[in-house]
Design a protein around this motif. Structure first.
Motif, mmCIF file in Angstrom:
data_model
loop_
_atom_site.group_PDB
_atom_site.id
_atom_site.type_symbol
_atom_site.label_atom_id
_atom_site.label_comp_id
_atom_site.label_asym_id
_atom_site.label_seq_id
_atom_site.Cartn_x
_atom_site.Cartn_y
_atom_site.Cartn_z
ATOM 1 N N TYR A 95 69.276 60.542 0.810
ATOM 2 C CA TYR A 95 67.815 60.838 1.538
ATOM 3 C C TYR A 95 67.320 60.112 0.365
ATOM 4 O O TYR A 95 67.370 60.185 -1.070
ATOM 5 C CB TYR A 95 67.431 61.839 1.637
ATOM 6 C CG TYR A 95 67.982 62.848 2.246
ATOM 7 C CD1 TYR A 95 68.964 63.958 1.944
ATOM 8 C CD2 TYR A 95 67.292 63.641 4.159
ATOM 9 C CE1 TYR A 95 69.521 65.053 2.771
ATOM 10 C CE2 TYR A 95 68.173 64.419 4.491
ATOM 11 C CZ TYR A 95 69.091 64.521 4.050
ATOM 12 O OH TYR A 95 69.943 65.941 4.877
ATOM 13 N N TRP A 118 59.899 62.104 3.526
ATOM 14 C CA TRP A 118 61.687 61.410 3.536
ATOM 15 C C TRP A 118 62.180 61.205 4.298
ATOM 16 O O TRP A 118 61.483 61.105 5.381
ATOM 17 C CB TRP A 118 62.076 63.284 3.849
ATOM 18 C CG TRP A 118 61.172 63.885 2.572
ATOM 19 C CD1 TRP A 118 61.017 64.606 2.401
ATOM 20 C CD2 TRP A 118 62.200 64.450 1.244
ATOM 21 N NE1 TRP A 118 60.920 65.040 0.766
ATOM 22 C CE2 TRP A 118 61.636 64.925 0.277
ATOM 23 C CE3 TRP A 118 64.220 63.672 0.754
ATOM 24 C CZ2 TRP A 118 62.089 65.187 -0.397
ATOM 25 C CZ3 TRP A 118 64.300 63.675 -0.321
ATOM 26 C CH2 TRP A 118 63.108 64.843 -1.612
ATOM 27 N N GLY A 121 68.368 61.013 5.593
ATOM 28 C CA GLY A 121 69.494 61.175 5.497
ATOM 29 C C GLY A 121 70.366 60.247 6.140
ATOM 30 O O GLY A 121 70.453 59.472 7.489
#
Length: 128
Positions: A95, A118, A121
């Motif tokens: 990530y 974030w 991923g």
């Protein structure tokens, strides 16, 4: 608002290389620090590397120094993680994350506290 998009994951044999990219949308103060983390199911998240984007200062998890390299391309608003001499234990979800300042964690990589933004991923698999 900052959005992060990771690309470049995949499968590779031990000893191989991969380069992950983290493209940053909405770059500004909130993304002065870009960090790479990894986590496998049931394991704690590990800070891999980080870069202070205004100053270009980088730091790495002590266990990964010499194999991984973080860099940036300001023109493309992208931070890269070059991973070399990959091992099966590097298999993880990776990530990228952003926050306003970098802080080194006790293992040398970025401390994951206070990372606000974030990416979704991306999987890296190192298989024999």
């Amino acid at each position: 608002q900052v959005q992060l998009v990771e690309t470049g994951g995949g499968s590779v044999q031990p000893g191989g290389s991969l380069r992950l990219s983290c493209t940053i949308f909405g770059h500004g103060y909130s993304s002065n620090c870009i960090g790479w983390f990894r986590q496998a199911p049931g394991k704690e998240r590990e800070g891999v590397a980080a870069i202070d984007t205004p100053r270009g200062i980088t730091f790495y998890a002590d266990s990964l120094k010499g194999r991984f390299n973080i860099s940036q391309d300001d023109a493309k608003s992208t931070v890269y993680l070059q991973m070399n001499r990959l091992k099966p234990e590097d298999t993880d979800m990776y990530y990228c994350a952003a926050k306003s300042y970098c802080k080194r964690g006790p293992q040398g990589g970025p401390a994951d506290a206070d990372f606000v933004y974030w990416g979704q991923g991306i999987q890296v698999t190192v298989y024999s």
